[in-house]
Design a protein around this motif. Structure first.
Motif, mmCIF file in Angstrom:
data_model
loop_
_atom_site.group_PDB
_atom_site.id
_atom_site.type_symbol
_atom_site.label_atom_id
_atom_site.label_comp_id
_atom_site.label_asym_id
_atom_site.label_seq_id
_atom_site.Cartn_x
_atom_site.Cartn_y
_atom_site.Cartn_z
ATOM 1 N N GLY A 204 -4.342 30.971 -11.690
ATOM 2 C CA GLY A 204 -4.238 30.970 -10.196
ATOM 3 C C GLY A 204 -4.440 32.451 -9.554
ATOM 4 O O GLY A 204 -5.113 32.511 -8.411
ATOM 5 N N LYS A 205 -4.141 33.372 -10.245
ATOM 6 C CA LYS A 205 -4.231 34.836 -9.832
ATOM 7 C C LYS A 205 -5.692 35.058 -9.736
ATOM 8 O O LYS A 205 -6.384 35.611 -8.839
ATOM 9 C CB LYS A 205 -3.733 35.865 -11.019
ATOM 10 N N ALA A 206 -6.682 34.573 -10.759
ATOM 11 C CA ALA A 206 -7.908 34.791 -10.712
ATOM 12 C C ALA A 206 -8.651 34.103 -9.693
ATOM 13 O O ALA A 206 -9.530 34.462 -8.704
ATOM 14 C CB ALA A 206 -8.760 34.205 -11.882
ATOM 15 N N VAL A 207 -7.953 32.994 -9.366
ATOM 16 C CA VAL A 207 -8.748 32.044 -8.085
ATOM 17 C C VAL A 207 -8.512 32.946 -7.025
ATOM 18 O O VAL A 207 -9.348 32.947 -5.839
ATOM 19 C CB VAL A 207 -8.106 30.671 -8.163
ATOM 20 N N HIS A 208 -7.074 33.248 -6.708
ATOM 21 C CA HIS A 208 -6.612 33.831 -5.538
ATOM 22 C C HIS A 208 -7.639 35.179 -5.399
ATOM 23 O O HIS A 208 -8.118 35.206 -4.006
ATOM 24 C CB HIS A 208 -5.191 34.296 -5.903
ATOM 25 N N HIS A 209 -7.689 36.055 -6.378
ATOM 26 C CA HIS A 209 -8.686 36.883 -6.306
ATOM 27 C C HIS A 209 -10.123 36.566 -5.739
ATOM 28 O O HIS A 209 -10.619 37.433 -4.941
ATOM 29 C CB HIS A 209 -8.756 37.705 -7.767
ATOM 30 N N ALA A 210 -10.534 35.642 -6.518
ATOM 31 C CA ALA A 210 -11.871 35.359 -6.233
ATOM 32 C C ALA A 210 -11.942 34.874 -4.448
ATOM 33 O O ALA A 210 -13.088 35.301 -4.003
ATOM 34 C CB ALA A 210 -12.461 34.203 -7.124
ATOM 35 N N LEU A 211 -11.087 34.019 -4.039
ATOM 36 C CA LEU A 211 -11.194 33.492 -2.791
ATOM 37 C C LEU A 211 -11.090 34.897 -2.089
ATOM 38 O O LEU A 211 -11.748 34.713 -0.918
ATOM 39 C CB LEU A 211 -9.917 32.864 -2.556
ATOM 40 N N ASP A 212 -10.139 35.775 -2.253
ATOM 41 C CA ASP A 212 -10.051 37.037 -1.185
ATOM 42 C C ASP A 212 -11.447 37.603 -1.260
ATOM 43 O O ASP A 212 -11.996 37.933 -0.165
ATOM 44 C CB ASP A 212 -9.085 38.111 -2.052
ATOM 45 N N HIS A 213 -11.951 37.732 -2.362
ATOM 46 C CA HIS A 213 -13.306 38.518 -2.522
ATOM 47 C C HIS A 213 -14.398 37.731 -1.782
ATOM 48 O O HIS A 213 -15.290 38.305 -1.367
ATOM 49 C CB HIS A 213 -13.817 38.497 -3.907
ATOM 50 N N LEU A 214 -14.139 36.515 -1.628
ATOM 51 C CA LEU A 214 -15.181 35.558 -0.769
ATOM 52 C C LEU A 214 -15.138 35.715 0.713
ATOM 53 O O LEU A 214 -15.533 34.965 1.334
ATOM 54 C CB LEU A 214 -15.230 34.215 -1.225
ATOM 55 N N GLY A 215 -13.681 36.506 0.990
ATOM 56 C CA GLY A 215 -13.572 36.686 2.323
ATOM 57 C C GLY A 215 -12.404 35.723 3.174
ATOM 58 O O GLY A 215 -12.061 35.840 4.306
ATOM 59 N N PHE A 216 -11.923 34.794 2.318
ATOM 60 C CA PHE A 216 -10.850 33.999 2.792
ATOM 61 C C PHE A 216 -9.604 34.745 2.766
ATOM 62 O O PHE A 216 -8.888 34.889 1.562
ATOM 63 C CB PHE A 216 -10.653 32.713 1.592
ATOM 64 N N GLN A 217 -9.233 35.316 3.822
ATOM 65 C CA GLN A 217 -7.764 35.993 3.871
ATOM 66 C C GLN A 217 -6.807 35.137 4.213
ATOM 67 O O GLN A 217 -6.945 34.001 4.659
ATOM 68 C CB GLN A 217 -7.953 37.102 5.341
ATOM 69 N N GLY A 218 -5.434 35.743 4.154
ATOM 70 C CA GLY A 218 -4.434 35.190 4.528
ATOM 71 C C GLY A 218 -3.811 33.987 3.617
ATOM 72 O O GLY A 218 -3.214 32.956 3.878
ATOM 73 N N LEU A 219 -4.248 34.141 2.418
ATOM 74 C CA LEU A 219 -3.811 33.418 1.389
ATOM 75 C C LEU A 219 -2.391 33.994 0.818
ATOM 76 O O LEU A 219 -2.498 35.275 0.207
ATOM 77 C CB LEU A 219 -4.876 33.075 0.243
ATOM 78 N N LYS A 220 -1.287 33.245 0.815
ATOM 79 C CA LYS A 220 -0.168 33.955 0.244
ATOM 80 C C LYS A 220 0.029 33.922 -1.482
ATOM 81 O O LYS A 220 0.387 34.735 -1.951
ATOM 82 C CB LYS A 220 1.014 33.517 0.832
ATOM 83 N N ASP A 221 -0.384 32.672 -1.798
ATOM 84 C CA ASP A 221 0.000 32.235 -3.146
ATOM 85 C C ASP A 221 -1.264 31.189 -3.792
ATOM 86 O O ASP A 221 -1.252 30.206 -3.006
ATOM 87 C CB ASP A 221 1.161 31.931 -3.522
ATOM 88 N N VAL A 222 -1.512 31.228 -4.652
ATOM 89 C CA VAL A 222 -2.473 30.129 -5.219
ATOM 90 C C VAL A 222 -2.048 29.957 -6.827
ATOM 91 O O VAL A 222 -1.840 30.836 -7.639
ATOM 92 C CB VAL A 222 -3.936 30.690 -5.514
ATOM 93 N N ARG A 223 -1.685 28.547 -7.011
ATOM 94 C CA ARG A 223 -1.405 28.333 -8.346
ATOM 95 C C ARG A 223 -2.065 27.203 -8.888
ATOM 96 O O ARG A 223 -2.469 26.180 -8.096
ATOM 97 C CB ARG A 223 0.057 27.995 -8.452
ATOM 98 N N GLN A 224 -2.548 27.083 -10.149
ATOM 99 C CA GLN A 224 -3.197 25.942 -10.635
ATOM 100 C C GLN A 224 -2.704 25.319 -11.737
ATOM 101 O O GLN A 224 -2.077 25.893 -12.482
ATOM 102 C CB GLN A 224 -4.661 26.633 -11.039
#
Lengths: 79, 79
Positions: free
Chosen positions: B18-38
């Motif tokens: 989940g952390k890796a996905v969160h980090h990648a989404l941030d990197h792609l410019g998707f701001q405002g994500l509080k948490d991602v769990r897979q």
């Protein structure tokens, strides 16, 4: 806002992970299983409070990263 | 009968995926994500037609193989 995303293989696409689980369940004595398919389930907590904007963002995330659109489909549920 | 099983990490358990996905989404410019769990999403087609028996079998499958009960929880939906 909380989103729940399901990412599953398109029908017809071979699912080796599902096959492995199916085989293991058989081996453990669970008979009568016709098919087993495994996908990803992702929960995302968003700051966004506007529902339409959140759905648009989530759709872009699925297309950009979360789903491989060649072999996978996705569905988004938003609480 | 078709069962849909969700297997997710218990809260408090570190979710590197989940952390890796969160980090990648941030990197792609998707701001405002509080948490991602897979987690895992498993669809099982069963021959069993009795609902109670099917739920019992599915519960056993989760305990025996599908979920690691130390760190994961599971939920079963039956159509």
């Amino acid at each position: 806002m909380k989103a729940r995303i399901h990412i599953t293989l398109k029908s017809g696409v071979l699912d080796p992970q599902g096959k492995a689980v199916h085989h293991a369940l058989d081996h453990l004595g669970f008979q009568g299983l016709k098919d087993v398919r495994q996908g990803k389930y992702i929960e995302i907590d968003l700051n966004e409070t506007d529902r339409a904007k959140a759905m648009e963002q989530l759709d872009e995330m699925c297309k950009a990263l979360l789903a491989n659109l060649v072999i996978e489909r996705y569905s988004i549920d938003l609480d």
